[in-house]
Design a protein around this motif. Structure first.
Motif, PDB file in Angstrom:
ATOM      1  N   ALA A 140      43.585  29.926  41.773  1.00 58.02           N
ATOM      2  CA  ALA A 140      43.547  30.501  40.156  1.00 58.02           C
ATOM      3  C   ALA A 140      42.126  30.596  40.121  1.00 58.02           C
ATOM      4  O   ALA A 140      41.820  31.527  39.055  1.00 58.02           O
ATOM      5  CB  ALA A 140      44.117  29.500  39.460  1.00 58.02           C
ATOM      6  N   ASP A 162      39.236  42.609  29.463  1.00 57.29           N
ATOM      7  CA  ASP A 162      39.681  41.817  28.033  1.00 57.29           C
ATOM      8  C   ASP A 162      38.688  42.273  26.967  1.00 57.29           C
ATOM      9  O   ASP A 162      39.046  42.457  25.916  1.00 57.29           O
ATOM     10  CB  ASP A 162      39.352  40.443  28.111  1.00 57.29           C
ATOM     11  CG  ASP A 162      40.567  39.659  29.164  1.00 57.29           C
ATOM     12  OD1 ASP A 162      41.568  40.135  28.962  1.00 57.29           O
ATOM     13  OD2 ASP A 162      40.488  38.715  29.324  1.00 57.29           O
ATOM     14  N   HIS A 211      41.884  32.094  27.715  1.00 52.08           N
ATOM     15  CA  HIS A 211      40.589  32.235  28.421  1.00 52.08           C
ATOM     16  C   HIS A 211      39.344  32.433  27.668  1.00 52.08           C
ATOM     17  O   HIS A 211      39.499  33.219  26.757  1.00 52.08           O
ATOM     18  CB  HIS A 211      40.903  33.156  29.680  1.00 52.08           C
ATOM     19  CG  HIS A 211      39.783  33.192  31.043  1.00 52.08           C
ATOM     20  ND1 HIS A 211      38.388  33.739  30.692  1.00 52.08           N
ATOM     21  CD2 HIS A 211      39.645  32.604  32.149  1.00 52.08           C
ATOM     22  CE1 HIS A 211      37.545  33.610  31.693  1.00 52.08           C
ATOM     23  NE2 HIS A 211      38.339  32.714  32.492  1.00 52.08           N
ATOM     24  N   ALA A 252      37.329  34.713  27.953  1.00 50.34           N
ATOM     25  CA  ALA A 252      37.064  36.209  27.876  1.00 50.34           C
ATOM     26  C   ALA A 252      37.831  36.753  26.893  1.00 50.34           C
ATOM     27  O   ALA A 252      37.311  37.476  25.983  1.00 50.34           O
ATOM     28  CB  ALA A 252      37.501  36.645  29.295  1.00 50.34           C
ATOM     29  N   MET A 310      48.123  35.861  26.183  1.00 51.31           N
ATOM     30  CA  MET A 310      47.998  36.022  27.990  1.00 51.31           C
ATOM     31  C   MET A 310      49.357  35.796  28.578  1.00 51.31           C
ATOM     32  O   MET A 310      50.229  35.212  27.929  1.00 51.31           O
ATOM     33  CB  MET A 310      47.080  34.509  28.287  1.00 51.31           C
ATOM     34  CG  MET A 310      47.475  33.321  28.084  1.00 51.31           C
ATOM     35  SD  MET A 310      46.443  32.050  28.345  1.00 51.31           S
ATOM     36  CE  MET A 310      45.371  32.598  29.452  1.00 51.31           C
ATOM     37  N   ASN A 325      45.707  30.252  32.956  1.00 51.65           N
ATOM     38  CA  ASN A 325      44.862  29.661  33.930  1.00 51.65           C
ATOM     39  C   ASN A 325      44.758  28.426  34.365  1.00 51.65           C
ATOM     40  O   ASN A 325      44.828  27.953  35.465  1.00 51.65           O
ATOM     41  CB  ASN A 325      43.582  30.344  34.044  1.00 51.65           C
ATOM     42  CG  ASN A 325      42.969  30.132  32.627  1.00 51.65           C
ATOM     43  OD1 ASN A 325      43.429  30.615  31.561  1.00 51.65           O
ATOM     44  ND2 ASN A 325      41.759  29.594  32.807  1.00 51.65           N
ATOM     45  N   ASP A 331      46.478  39.383  28.601  1.00 47.37           N
ATOM     46  CA  ASP A 331      45.536  39.052  29.603  1.00 47.37           C
ATOM     47  C   ASP A 331      46.453  38.731  30.729  1.00 47.37           C
ATOM     48  O   ASP A 331      46.906  37.476  30.884  1.00 47.37           O
ATOM     49  CB  ASP A 331      44.588  37.925  29.280  1.00 47.37           C
ATOM     50  CG  ASP A 331      43.761  37.615  30.166  1.00 47.37           C
ATOM     51  OD1 ASP A 331      43.950  37.726  31.489  1.00 47.37           O
ATOM     52  OD2 ASP A 331      42.627  36.858  30.087  1.00 47.37           O
ATOM     53  N   VAL A 350      45.359  38.361  34.104  1.00 43.64           N
ATOM     54  CA  VAL A 350      44.782  38.218  35.021  1.00 43.64           C
ATOM     55  C   VAL A 350      45.253  37.144  36.183  1.00 43.64           C
ATOM     56  O   VAL A 350      45.232  37.461  37.377  1.00 43.64           O
ATOM     57  CB  VAL A 350      43.225  37.596  34.842  1.00 43.64           C
ATOM     58  CG1 VAL A 350      42.490  37.332  35.840  1.00 43.64           C
ATOM     59  CG2 VAL A 350      42.570  38.530  34.128  1.00 43.64           C
ATOM     60  N   GLN A 351      46.035  36.091  35.485  1.00 44.57           N
ATOM     61  CA  GLN A 351      46.694  35.135  36.482  1.00 44.57           C
ATOM     62  C   GLN A 351      48.014  35.413  36.799  1.00 44.57           C
ATOM     63  O   GLN A 351      48.624  35.093  38.048  1.00 44.57           O
ATOM     64  CB  GLN A 351      46.617  33.748  35.775  1.00 44.57           C
ATOM     65  CG  GLN A 351      45.425  33.059  35.377  1.00 44.57           C
ATOM     66  CD  GLN A 351      44.650  32.631  36.722  1.00 44.57           C
ATOM     67  OE1 GLN A 351      45.436  32.278  37.677  1.00 44.57           O
ATOM     68  NE2 GLN A 351      43.428  32.383  36.801  1.00 44.57           N
ATOM     69  N   HIS A 391      39.744  39.885  42.154  1.00 45.50           N
ATOM     70  CA  HIS A 391      39.622  38.591  42.987  1.00 45.50           C
ATOM     71  C   HIS A 391      40.473  37.444  42.884  1.00 45.50           C
ATOM     72  O   HIS A 391      40.361  36.663  43.822  1.00 45.50           O
ATOM     73  CB  HIS A 391      38.146  37.830  42.712  1.00 45.50           C
ATOM     74  CG  HIS A 391      38.004  37.458  41.514  1.00 45.50           C
ATOM     75  ND1 HIS A 391      37.807  36.066  41.298  1.00 45.50           N
ATOM     76  CD2 HIS A 391      37.729  37.885  40.325  1.00 45.50           C
ATOM     77  CE1 HIS A 391      37.465  35.645  40.153  1.00 45.50           C
ATOM     78  NE2 HIS A 391      37.670  36.697  39.524  1.00 45.50           N
ATOM     79  N   LYS A 392      41.549  37.645  42.085  1.00 47.04           N
ATOM     80  CA  LYS A 392      42.625  36.712  42.097  1.00 47.04           C
ATOM     81  C   LYS A 392      43.897  37.148  43.086  1.00 47.04           C
ATOM     82  O   LYS A 392      44.743  36.584  43.151  1.00 47.04           O
ATOM     83  CB  LYS A 392      43.395  36.637  40.600  1.00 47.04           C
ATOM     84  CG  LYS A 392      42.360  36.370  39.523  1.00 47.04           C
ATOM     85  CD  LYS A 392      41.649  35.026  39.461  1.00 47.04           C
ATOM     86  CE  LYS A 392      40.541  34.805  38.203  1.00 47.04           C
ATOM     87  NZ  LYS A 392      40.097  33.861  38.411  1.00 47.04           N
TER      88      LYS A 392
HETATM   89  N1  PLP Z   1      41.462  35.930  32.104  1.00 44.14           N
HETATM   90  C1  PLP Z   1      42.023  34.837  32.816  1.00 44.14           C
HETATM   91  C2  PLP Z   1      43.276  34.084  32.142  1.00 44.14           C
HETATM   92  C3  PLP Z   1      41.648  34.271  33.867  1.00 44.14           C
HETATM   93  O1  PLP Z   1      41.874  33.161  34.542  1.00 44.14           O
HETATM   94  C4  PLP Z   1      40.271  34.688  34.426  1.00 44.14           C
HETATM   95  C5  PLP Z   1      39.590  34.316  35.580  1.00 44.14           C
HETATM   96  O2  PLP Z   1      39.744  33.184  35.778  1.00 44.14           O
HETATM   97  C6  PLP Z   1      39.602  35.870  33.599  1.00 44.14           C
HETATM   98  C7  PLP Z   1      40.349  36.227  32.479  1.00 44.14           C
HETATM   99  C8  PLP Z   1      38.104  36.491  33.803  1.00 44.14           C
HETATM  100  O3  PLP Z   1      38.396  37.249  34.942  1.00 44.14           O
HETATM  101  P1  PLP Z   1      37.051  37.456  35.758  1.00 44.14           P
HETATM  102  O4  PLP Z   1      36.792  36.394  36.673  1.00 44.14           O
HETATM  103  O5  PLP Z   1      37.664  38.818  36.951  1.00 44.14           O
HETATM  104  O6  PLP Z   1      36.178  38.127  34.789  1.00 44.14           O
END
Ligand code: PLP
Length: 380
Positions: A9, A75, A100, A102, A147, A151, A176, A178-179, A201-202
């Motif tokens: 994660a 984001d 997160h 962000a 989200m 995360n 969001d 990302v996860q 990168h995830k």
């Molecule tokens: N949003 C979530 C839910 C995340 O887990 C992360 C990173 O851990 C991000 C945003 C930020 O992503 P990045 O590391 O690519 O900026």
């Protein structure tokens, strides 16, 4: 010592197939995609192909995908860009307390700049209440940003229902993801998602590449000014190698989705059940059913997760704590506080996140090392 990695994660190793695909873009294929000669045009073409792969993975159109440098930038672009372009409708947005940073820090910035933000509560499993969401909607609400999956605790929100609420109230819905990306099947049309953030990168692509989907017709402004790249919406010469890597990685992960998903669920459930069998005074954080396949966040009462991580590190184990270490003191995370976890549990939260190269023997090793480390900590 062999490194055993259980922190997917946080980030993932870049896949062999992805590395192979991106190497030429650091070498022979160095043209600027905006240049009109063949060397440049070849890079424009590969960017377009990668955009199609990203779009296909979430059932979007390629004209709805904008490449960025990371999830955080996606984001920022979604929230600032959408709020700023829709000021005539209003200045209110709804999000949650467990986003997160962000998202949360972007919301703080928006508040400082005259916008109004509602932060929804979550229940003990980390889920929002749909009725609280409905009650928070105002005439001037422009955006709901919730989200897809958390995360820290892995809880997946009721995204389809949220999308429906947003749609029926004429509000833009950003998530969001990302996860969630690569770990959950996402169809932005079926789920009524108007905007979505992801990060390379995830999902076994390199760091420094992200993308944001913004549905055609949704008004948003650029936040990074400069050249005409990304359809005039995100200036800066494209990270061609990163873009190729993201396209390849997302294609690979969804081509193999069922197998990958089943593997992670297997490892996660084995780990959780073994911890439940072997330890007293533990608490599994997050929703037991609607949770990311590779996420296991478990609190060990009275244990300091920072100290536990250091012990695990001495056995070659990489994992994560549910607390942020600030100036020597472990502060329970905003997510664990929001789900109402008591301090003696919140301080002992260990997040383990499994990935494609883990196996059962690794998990057994992890459990044995947790046992040894906790016994050690209790004796000290
Ligand atoms: N949003 C979530 C839910 C995340 O887990 C992360 C990173 O851990 C991000 C945003 C930020 O992503 P990045 O590391 O690519 O900026």
């Amino acid at each position: 010592m062999k490194i055993r990695y259980f922190d997917h994660a946080a980030t993932t190793p870049v896949r062999e197939e992805v590395i192979k695909e991106i190497i030429p873009y650091f070498g022979v294929e160095y043209g600027n995609p905006s240049s009109i000669y063949t060397l440049g045009r070849r890079n424009r073409k590969i960017i377009d192909e990668s955009r199609e792969k990203v779009a296909k993975a979430i059932n979007a159109k390629s004209s709805e995908i904008y490449f960025t440098s990371c999830g955080s930038e996606s984001d920022n672009l979604a929230l600032k860009g959408i709020m700023s372009a829709n000021k005539e409708k209003g200045k209110h947005l709804i999000t949650t307390k467990i986003e997160h940073p962000a998202i949360l820090n972007t919301c703080k910035w928006l508040e400082k700049n005259g916008y109004d933000v509602t932060y929804l509560n979550v229940d003990n499993n980390g889920k929002i209440s749909l009725s609280e969401l409905k009650n928070s909607i105002r005439l001037d609400t422009v955006l709901i940003s919730i989200m897809f999956a958390n995360n820290e605790i892995g809880t997946i929100q009721p995204i389809k229902e949220i999308g429906q609420i947003a749609k029926s109230n004429g509000i833009i819905f950003h998530t969001d993801a990302v996860q969630a990306i690569g770990n959950v099947k996402i169809d932005v049309q079926d789920l009524n998602i108007d905007a979505l953030s992801m990060s390379g990168h995830k999902i076994y692509a390199p760091k420094g590449i992200g993308a944001v989907y913004i549905k055609n017709g949704i008004k948003f402004e650029r936040i990074q000014h400069g050249g005409h790249q990304e359809n005039n919406k995100r200036a800066g010469t494209e990270n061609v190698a990163g873009i190729v890597g993201l396209g390849k990685a997302i294609e690979l992960i969804y081509n193999d989705f069922e197998k990958y998903n089943a593997k992670l669920i297997n490892l996660r459930d084995y780990y959780i059940s073994e911890i439940e069998k072997n330890f007293e005074n533990i608490h599994v954080n997050g929703d037991r059913i609607d949770r990311l396949p590779g996420n296991a966040n478990i609190s060990f009462k009275g244990i300091d997760a920072g100290e536990l991580l250091l012990k695990l590190d001495s056995y070659g184990i990489c994992a994560s704590a549910g607390s942020a270490c600030t100036s020597g003191s472990l502060e329970p995370s905003h997510v664990l506080l929001a789900i109402g976890l008591k301090e003696d549990y919140a301080q002992g939260a260990l997040r383990v996140s499994f990935g494609k190269d883990n196996n059962k023997e690794d998990v057994q090793y992890l459990i044995d090392c947790i046992k040894k480390s906790i016994n050690n900590l209790k004796d000290e």
